[in-house]
Design an enzyme around this catalytic site. Sequence first.
Site, PDB file in Angstrom:
ATOM      1  N   GLY A   2       0.830  -1.205   0.000  1.00  0.00           N
ATOM      2  CA  GLY A   2       0.000   0.000   0.000  1.00  0.00           C
ATOM      3  C   GLY A   2       0.854   1.241   0.000  1.00  0.00           C
ATOM      4  O   GLY A   2       2.058   1.190   0.244  1.00  0.00           O
ATOM      5  N   GLY A   4       0.663   5.610   1.043  1.00  0.00           N
ATOM      6  CA  GLY A   4      -0.088   6.713   1.651  1.00  0.00           C
ATOM      7  C   GLY A   4       0.636   8.019   1.423  1.00  0.00           C
ATOM      8  O   GLY A   4       1.587   8.096   0.639  1.00  0.00           O
ATOM      9  N   ALA A   5       0.189   9.050   2.143  1.00  0.00           N
ATOM     10  CA  ALA A   5       0.749  10.391   1.944  1.00  0.00           C
ATOM     11  C   ALA A   5       2.196  10.479   2.433  1.00  0.00           C
ATOM     12  O   ALA A   5       2.983  11.274   1.925  1.00  0.00           O
ATOM     13  CB  ALA A   5      -0.114  11.411   2.682  1.00  0.00           C
ATOM     14  N   GLY A   7       4.449   7.754   2.949  1.00  0.00           N
ATOM     15  CA  GLY A   7       5.361   6.649   2.663  1.00  0.00           C
ATOM     16  C   GLY A   7       4.610   5.479   2.080  1.00  0.00           C
ATOM     17  O   GLY A   7       3.521   5.632   1.533  1.00  0.00           O
ATOM     18  N   LYS A  25       6.481  -0.478   7.314  1.00  0.00           N
ATOM     19  CA  LYS A  25       5.926   0.808   6.894  1.00  0.00           C
ATOM     20  C   LYS A  25       7.073   1.807   6.789  1.00  0.00           C
ATOM     21  O   LYS A  25       7.788   2.045   7.747  1.00  0.00           O
ATOM     22  CB  LYS A  25       4.881   1.301   7.893  1.00  0.00           C
ATOM     23  CG  LYS A  25       4.278   2.644   7.472  1.00  0.00           C
ATOM     24  CD  LYS A  25       3.175   3.105   8.397  1.00  0.00           C
ATOM     25  CE  LYS A  25       2.615   4.432   7.923  1.00  0.00           C
ATOM     26  NZ  LYS A  25       1.521   4.934   8.775  1.00  0.00           N
ATOM     27  N   ASP A  92      -7.728  -4.913   3.062  1.00  0.00           N
ATOM     28  CA  ASP A  92      -8.362  -3.816   3.782  1.00  0.00           C
ATOM     29  C   ASP A  92      -9.867  -3.823   3.525  1.00  0.00           C
ATOM     30  O   ASP A  92     -10.365  -4.423   2.565  1.00  0.00           O
ATOM     31  CB  ASP A  92      -7.696  -2.467   3.488  1.00  0.00           C
ATOM     32  CG  ASP A  92      -7.947  -1.922   2.098  1.00  0.00           C
ATOM     33  OD1 ASP A  92      -9.050  -2.120   1.557  1.00  0.00           O
ATOM     34  OD2 ASP A  92      -7.047  -1.256   1.549  1.00  0.00           O
ATOM     35  N   ASP A 132      -7.849   9.071  11.982  1.00  0.00           N
ATOM     36  CA  ASP A 132      -7.901   8.695  10.566  1.00  0.00           C
ATOM     37  C   ASP A 132      -8.598   7.349  10.387  1.00  0.00           C
ATOM     38  O   ASP A 132      -8.134   6.476   9.653  1.00  0.00           O
ATOM     39  CB  ASP A 132      -6.486   8.668   9.960  1.00  0.00           C
ATOM     40  CG  ASP A 132      -6.517   8.717   8.423  1.00  0.00           C
ATOM     41  OD1 ASP A 132      -7.568   9.092   7.852  1.00  0.00           O
ATOM     42  OD2 ASP A 132      -5.500   8.374   7.796  1.00  0.00           O
TER      43      ASP A 132
END
Length: 258
Positions: A2, A4-5, A7, A25, A92, A132
């Site tokens: 996945g 995200g903003a 990383g 992550k 997810d 979030d």
Amino acid sequence: MGQGAYGEVKLARSKKNPAKKVVLKYVTKKKILVDTWTRDRRLGTVPLEIHVLDYLRRDGLKHPNIVEMEGFFEDDVNYYIEMMPHGLPGMDLFDYIELKANMDESECKNIFRQVVDAIHHLHTKALVVHRDIKDENVILDGEGKIKLIDFGSAAYIKNGPFDVFVGTIDYAAPEVLQGKSYRGKEQDIWALGILLYTIVYKENPFYNVDEILDHPLRVPFLPFSEDCIDLIRRMLDRDVDNRLTITEVMEHPWMTDN
């Protein structure tokens, strides 16, 4: 796995022990917001996400529905947060909703109850707000068990009220979008309301910021019991003082009825 903003997330294997797989992550240092760094005598200066995850792995603060950090390391570019995989491969909730057209009420309730249980633990025991909550941050393992992930926007309640919006616009509460200072817990409840609506109706209740601020809730049909839509309405109350607390969510008839 996945992106995200701040990383990306990758599945990695230990060179010394190839059977051991970990989720890594990557948190890019230059993208970490200035006010989310924190000093700690033991950890050094780290992003708040690592500080919160380290705090949540203490005895008495672990929770079966919350992702657990195994450890972390860094280089010049990134921090790397190590976590155990949840299901191989985990999926997810966003993808699961797309994939499974006919979730019945008991399955929806089972998933949602676990998310609520995780947030109840954060709000009442750990005194942390997630900020979030969304379908992409709920991972299913293939056996119906969930983990809440991504604490990149999390904060300690004692550091509130907060002025800066973090998280995802579609799940943001009206008072946050209006630029008012907010305490965090109410924002999490609003996001839970959006999440339950999304699980039930397979779409977002509001299409843009204007609708979040001032649009009656769409109830296209009643797929489940009336208690379900009542719970959604009460979590999506624009009056912050009337919005349910996490304890009231847990005690709502839809949640307690088997």
